[in-house]
Write an enzyme that holds these catalytic residues in place. Structure first.
Site, PDB file in Angstrom:
ATOM      1  N   ASP A 189       0.841  -1.192   0.000  1.00  0.00           N
ATOM      2  CA  ASP A 189       0.000   0.000   0.000  1.00  0.00           C
ATOM      3  C   ASP A 189       0.880   1.248   0.000  1.00  0.00           C
ATOM      4  OD1 ASP A 189      -2.185  -1.666   0.202  1.00  0.00           O
ATOM      5  OD2 ASP A 189      -2.360  -1.444   2.383  1.00  0.00           O
TER       6      ASP A 189
HETATM    7  N1  URA Z   1      -1.324  -5.868   3.914  1.00  0.00           N
HETATM    8  C1  URA Z   1      -1.801  -4.602   3.905  1.00  0.00           C
HETATM    9  O1  URA Z   1      -2.840  -4.331   4.503  1.00  0.00           O
HETATM   10  N2  URA Z   1      -1.106  -3.669   3.248  1.00  0.00           N
HETATM   11  C2  URA Z   1       0.057  -3.912   2.607  1.00  0.00           C
HETATM   12  O2  URA Z   1       0.669  -2.992   2.033  1.00  0.00           O
HETATM   13  C3  URA Z   1       0.545  -5.226   2.622  1.00  0.00           C
HETATM   14  C4  URA Z   1      -0.173  -6.186   3.287  1.00  0.00           C
END
Ligand code: URA
Length: 238
Positions: free
Chosen positions: A102
């Site tokens: 993310d």
């Molecule tokens: N899980 C999440 O919620 N975000 C990420 O970036 C990776 C795994």
């Protein structure tokens, strides 16, 4: 491939630097000094040398990036910077991230031009271990940990696969999962009534984030790390 691009891809220098090196007669192809950086070469066949040292072309390359918050795991984005832009702009142009983190997640992201390995490692069947350092709002109870380890309901058809939890402190855990569903870690913590305030990936497929890398820094994978990534097994075996 043009000689200047070849030399850039091997990190001999920037486009303008390598053109200057060629002009100065520092580069030879098959034993002959060349003076034109526009010359085409067959990268797997021709023997290119810089300052007398033969270069070896790598078809596939693998970099470890410590992704900072605020950049997008993509090759292009109209609104924010991308992880690919963090790598030296004169380097290889064919890199992409092996999966996604993310925008507000930091930590280990592998960048490569190896589509086949990427496809294999990201396949849902493959179950590659990914470990995250997760900071949460509320202290985790033993019951929360047990639920996360057994599998929780994040609104998919099935519960999440069994995970591994190592409590670092009351509000920080190391969570190892084998799936990669959208916002998976955040949704897993939500499923036990908690909330993630910071998320950092520290391990992917047997490769640990190098703690010498500041956010935004990167380095090539070592050959041992490359081997671990390719190794067709699940190390944790939980
Ligand atoms: N899980 C999440 O919620 N975000 C990420 O970036 C990776 C795994």
């Amino acid at each position: 491939m043009r000689l200047d691009r070849y030399l850039c891809e091997l990190n001999i220098g920037s486009r303008s630097q390598v053109r200057e090196f060629v002009r100065k007669g520092l580069v030879s192809v098959n034993g002959q000094v060349v003076r034109s950086a526009d010359q085409k070469i067959a990268e797997q066949k021709d023997q290119v040398a810089f300052q007398g040292k033969t270069l070896t072309y790598q078809r596939y390359v693998y970099y470890m990036l410590n992704k900072p918050r605020g950049v997008v795991s993509a090759t292009q984005d109209n609104t924010a910077g991308t992880v690919v832009e963090l790598l030296a702009p004169e380097g290889r142009k064919d890199l992409f991230p092996m999966g996604r983190l993310d925008k507000d997640t930091e930590g280990l992201l592998i960048l490569t031009n190896d589509g086949e390995l990427t496809h294999r490692l990201l396949s849902p069947k493959r179950h590659v271990d990914k470990t995250y350092e997760v900071t949460v709002v509320h202290a985790l109870s033993a019951e929360d940990i047990q639920r996360l380890e057994q599998g929780v309901d994040i609104g998919e058809d099935r519960l999440t696969l069994p995970a591994k939890v190592d409590a670092v402190s009351e509000n920080i855990l190391h969570l190892t999962i084998q799936e990669g569903k959208y916002h998976q870690v955040k949704r897993m913590l939500q499923a036990v009534g908690n909330q993630v305030t910071a998320l950092k990936r520290i391990r992917f497929g047997g490769v640990d984030l190098d703690d010498g890398l500041e956010a935004g820094e990167y380095r090539p994978l070592t050959s041992q790390e490359e081997e671990r990534l390719r190794a067709d097994r699940n190390e944790t075996g939980y």
